[in-house]
Design a protein around this motif. Sequence first.
Motif, PDB file in Angstrom:
ATOM      1  N   VAL A  11      -2.521  -4.970  -9.605  1.00  0.00           N
ATOM      2  CA  VAL A  11      -1.907  -5.071  -8.281  1.00  0.00           C
ATOM      3  C   VAL A  11      -2.226  -6.414  -7.635  1.00  0.00           C
ATOM      4  N   ALA A  12      -3.448  -6.903  -7.856  1.00  0.00           N
ATOM      5  CA  ALA A  12      -3.895  -8.136  -7.195  1.00  0.00           C
ATOM      6  C   ALA A  12      -3.182  -9.374  -7.712  1.00  0.00           C
ATOM      7  N   PRO A  36       3.141 -10.688   2.956  1.00  0.00           N
ATOM      8  CA  PRO A  36       2.988  -9.620   3.961  1.00  0.00           C
ATOM      9  C   PRO A  36       3.785  -8.369   3.621  1.00  0.00           C
ATOM     10  N   GLN A  37       5.029  -8.548   3.152  1.00  0.00           N
ATOM     11  CA  GLN A  37       5.826  -7.392   2.759  1.00  0.00           C
ATOM     12  C   GLN A  37       5.202  -6.693   1.551  1.00  0.00           C
ATOM     13  N   GLY A  38       4.643  -7.489   0.624  1.00  0.00           N
ATOM     14  CA  GLY A  38       3.985  -6.915  -0.536  1.00  0.00           C
ATOM     15  C   GLY A  38       2.777  -6.082  -0.158  1.00  0.00           C
ATOM     16  N   LEU A  67      -6.454  -4.033   2.991  1.00  0.00           N
ATOM     17  CA  LEU A  67      -7.102  -4.248   4.288  1.00  0.00           C
ATOM     18  C   LEU A  67      -7.710  -5.643   4.380  1.00  0.00           C
ATOM     19  N   THR A  68      -8.247  -6.129   3.267  1.00  0.00           N
ATOM     20  CA  THR A  68      -8.772  -7.497   3.246  1.00  0.00           C
ATOM     21  C   THR A  68      -7.640  -8.490   3.489  1.00  0.00           C
ATOM     22  N   GLY A  69      -6.511  -8.286   2.805  1.00  0.00           N
ATOM     23  CA  GLY A  69      -5.358  -9.160   3.000  1.00  0.00           C
ATOM     24  C   GLY A  69      -4.825  -9.095   4.415  1.00  0.00           C
ATOM     25  N   ALA A  70      -4.803  -7.884   4.982  1.00  0.00           N
ATOM     26  CA  ALA A  70      -4.325  -7.738   6.355  1.00  0.00           C
ATOM     27  C   ALA A  70      -5.241  -8.463   7.330  1.00  0.00           C
ATOM     28  N   LEU A 271      12.583  -7.781   8.694  1.00  0.00           N
ATOM     29  CA  LEU A 271      11.349  -7.423   7.994  1.00  0.00           C
ATOM     30  C   LEU A 271      11.311  -7.957   6.565  1.00  0.00           C
ATOM     31  N   LEU A 272      12.455  -8.366   6.036  1.00  0.00           N
ATOM     32  CA  LEU A 272      12.519  -8.859   4.664  1.00  0.00           C
ATOM     33  C   LEU A 272      12.640 -10.382   4.595  1.00  0.00           C
TER      34      LEU A 272
END
Length: 313
Positions: A11-12, A36-38, A67-70, A271-272
Amino acid sequence: MVLSVLFLVLVAVPLYPELFGLDELPPFTQLVAFRPQGLVLVFALALLMLIRKGWRIAAGLVVLLVLTGAGLTLPRLTNDPQPPLSDTRELTIMVANVLGGGANAGAVAELIRQRKPDLVSLPEAQVDVREEIRAQLQGLQYAGYTDQPTSAVESATSVLVSSTLGAVQVKRDLPTEFGHLLVTGGSLGEVRLIAYHGFPPLPDAVPAWKHDLQQLRRWCAADPPTVIAGDFNATLDHSDFRWAMASNCQSVAPEVGRGFVGTWPTDQPPLLRTQIDHVLATRPIVPGSFAAYEVEGTDHLAVVVRIAVPKGS
């Protein structure tokens, strides 16, 4: 546990290819522009995985990754504009990629009449398109300049400079794949304004994209206060773009909490979209505001920003 860790890595890789040295290889260069969408998509997947008991470890690891990415990206939404200091003066900068003349010239001119920017950066605008827009400004005084290094329409970059800036000089200094223009002098003082169009990271053209970002880094690292406005064909999720900005350049939109405003492609729901149209400013220039506008006939939103420049610059 081993399978869960392997799934986490799987996934990463598309979310953070720079961690694996893959962010300069297609398709990762293109995918990361929509990180962000990913993150939202992967988070939804992780929540669904929690239903199955055997998948919960993997789901928990993926949730931590998201959550880290967010946490790294949310400041683009939560940053508040900083009030300008008393010894600053305001400049208004507009960017509108006109899609090789596909954009409605009257709509571009109307936005200029409404916002009265000091400088308008027009990626993909040849001389005839530039003059068609300028002819509809109804008394507003703007001088027009164009740089088109090749016969390709998309290589043309035009700029409209308001008479409020006085007797400026306009030239091209460093080589880029597409046209760019450097505006200095007049009432700008030490400040220089650059209209820019970065080469897109097409699967067979990533080296050209990187070349333009190397030139961008030179502008960001230079001493004079600098503002760079245009279609960068890069987002803050591209490590090469962040490297080019270094510690001296800041993108206005995320600095004022507008970093999730996608400016391309406009044929997709908001959003896209992703933000590839930027106005960068070196410190100590203070970002003030960022707004985006629909323009008929182009696949980019036009953006208008306000920045505060030290009066001594």
